[in-house]
Design an enzyme around this catalytic site. Sequence first.
Site, PDB file in Angstrom:
ATOM      1  N   LYS A  78       0.847  -1.484   0.116  1.00 35.26           N
ATOM      2  CA  LYS A  78      -0.295  -0.147   0.028  1.00 35.26           C
ATOM      3  C   LYS A  78       0.906   1.106  -0.108  1.00 35.26           C
ATOM      4  O   LYS A  78       1.961   1.348   0.637  1.00 35.26           O
ATOM      5  CB  LYS A  78      -0.808   0.125   0.891  1.00 35.26           C
ATOM      6  CG  LYS A  78      -1.660   1.111   1.430  1.00 35.26           C
ATOM      7  CD  LYS A  78      -2.624   1.574   2.766  1.00 35.26           C
ATOM      8  CE  LYS A  78      -4.024   2.069   2.326  1.00 35.26           C
ATOM      9  NZ  LYS A  78      -4.843   1.612   3.602  1.00 35.26           N
ATOM     10  N   SER A 161     -10.394   1.927   2.439  1.00 38.86           N
ATOM     11  CA  SER A 161      -9.130   2.872   2.025  1.00 38.86           C
ATOM     12  C   SER A 161      -8.030   1.896   1.221  1.00 38.86           C
ATOM     13  O   SER A 161      -7.035   2.577   0.542  1.00 38.86           O
ATOM     14  CB  SER A 161      -8.565   3.552   2.360  1.00 38.86           C
ATOM     15  OG  SER A 161      -7.024   3.255   3.470  1.00 38.86           O
ATOM     16  N   SER A 185     -10.549  -0.045   6.631  1.00 40.64           N
ATOM     17  CA  SER A 185      -9.814   0.072   5.492  1.00 40.64           C
ATOM     18  C   SER A 185      -9.035  -1.130   5.641  1.00 40.64           C
ATOM     19  O   SER A 185      -8.299  -1.563   3.936  1.00 40.64           O
ATOM     20  CB  SER A 185      -8.843   1.211   5.595  1.00 40.64           C
ATOM     21  OG  SER A 185      -9.602   2.687   6.149  1.00 40.64           O
TER      22      SER A 185
END
Length: 493
Positions: A78, A161, A185
């Site tokens: 990420k 997210s 998330s």
Amino acid sequence: MTQLTHLTMADALKGLAEKQFTAVELTEAHVRAVEKARPLNAFITETPDKALEMAKASDARRAKGEAGPMDGLPIAVKDLFCTKDVLTTAASHILDGFQPGYESTVTSNLWRDGAVMLGKVNLDEFAMGSANITSYYGDVINPWSPGEPGNWPRKLVPGGSSGGSAAAVAARVALGATGTDTGGSIRQPAAFTGIVGIKPTYGRCSRWGVVAFASSLDQAGPMTRTVRDSAIMLRSMCGFDPKDSTSVDMPVPDFEKAITGDIRGLRVGIPKEYRVDGMPAEIEEMWRKGIEWLKAAGATPVDISLPHTKYALAAYYIVAPAECSSNLARYDGVRYGLRVEGNSLNEMYENTRGAGFGKEVRRRILIGTYVLSAGYYDAYYLQAQKVRTRIKWDFDQAFEQCDVILTPTAPSGAFAIGEKMDDPIQMYLNDVFTVPVNLAGLPGMSIPAGLGADGLPLGLQLIGKPFDEETLFRVGGVIEDAAQFTATPPFVA
């Protein structure tokens, strides 16, 4: 032999150990998958040369009998984790060109154990969002979207997210991916894409080198296709870090050994407050099935109450913006990233931040600054912290009656891009089942449990006691075996 990109981490490790293929061959297959999956917009930065270099080093270690626990496994990172000399953007314009001179502790641990980096994946800007539609680099497309790439009649969100991480894992682009979870998330996008995601206990994984959103809530965790793979990856990610004052100095268990299939005598809490108005019947039915699966395996369902759950979202959307407004004050155009000149220093600050931050980030900074201001601190921020304490107390009381808690992960399946964009409140409600876990600092896991009537995946969430991830893996393995979730998305690289 199974296509290399369709292997689980556990199977890939077995294949590497038995010399069925090399780390270079495994990585080359995943590099091709990354290229094929570009229509999903899951990656911000691809690192094929670095990946092959790491894979060659892995093969050399294995030849010497020095392979680590994740040696040769290609994963995605990420783009919130700082990676040395590799662009790190947090999906924001304000970090244009930022290449850290250091590595986050979590990714350092993964590289130490032999993992291979395919690249940096997309996310909601600064991890603020529930749909991966706030990124400066564009929306991520859920591989479960119907139709053909480039001709999707209805593009679905992958959740957020950590949407890029979820999309990459679900589409068989990466064997696993790092995520971060501030209010759901990791777990919510895992549910939306039919994969496994675990948010460990706050303090289990170091936050050092992870771009901060809300420091008292953020926690890194793995996103994989199976419960066992998450256990393998989490063990490498964890560990005490003196550079992070919130890192807990505790031994890291071998989480994989916890997956025994034996949950006889375990008490499973079913919170009545999670039966919210308007929740689709198919999610209620899936939750009922999950209870039956655990009963059949020898566990005992126990009705529990978490009375302050209804205040969790309100408290979260005061605490998280307050902390984000403080953390994001450092982005000023002076030392790194975007700089938009002005006629004065203050004007340069204003121009840089105005151009560099997206709409959702600006909204949260403004909310956070407001609730921390002198006239409103006591009325909002202080009250939210008191509610947070009560939510933690609710869980403490509940865990006197049960060993683990079972709930749905999200109040719906994946929705279309654009469906909720004009209503921030509707977007925030996606986190209604996940936020309390972060406020209490507890571990939580999402496991794919089946498909809804529209053919989209739905997830079940397990919530555990502090630092009892082993019970989550133990129960999660039973749910996984019972659900037999083998469906693949329409788009697979």
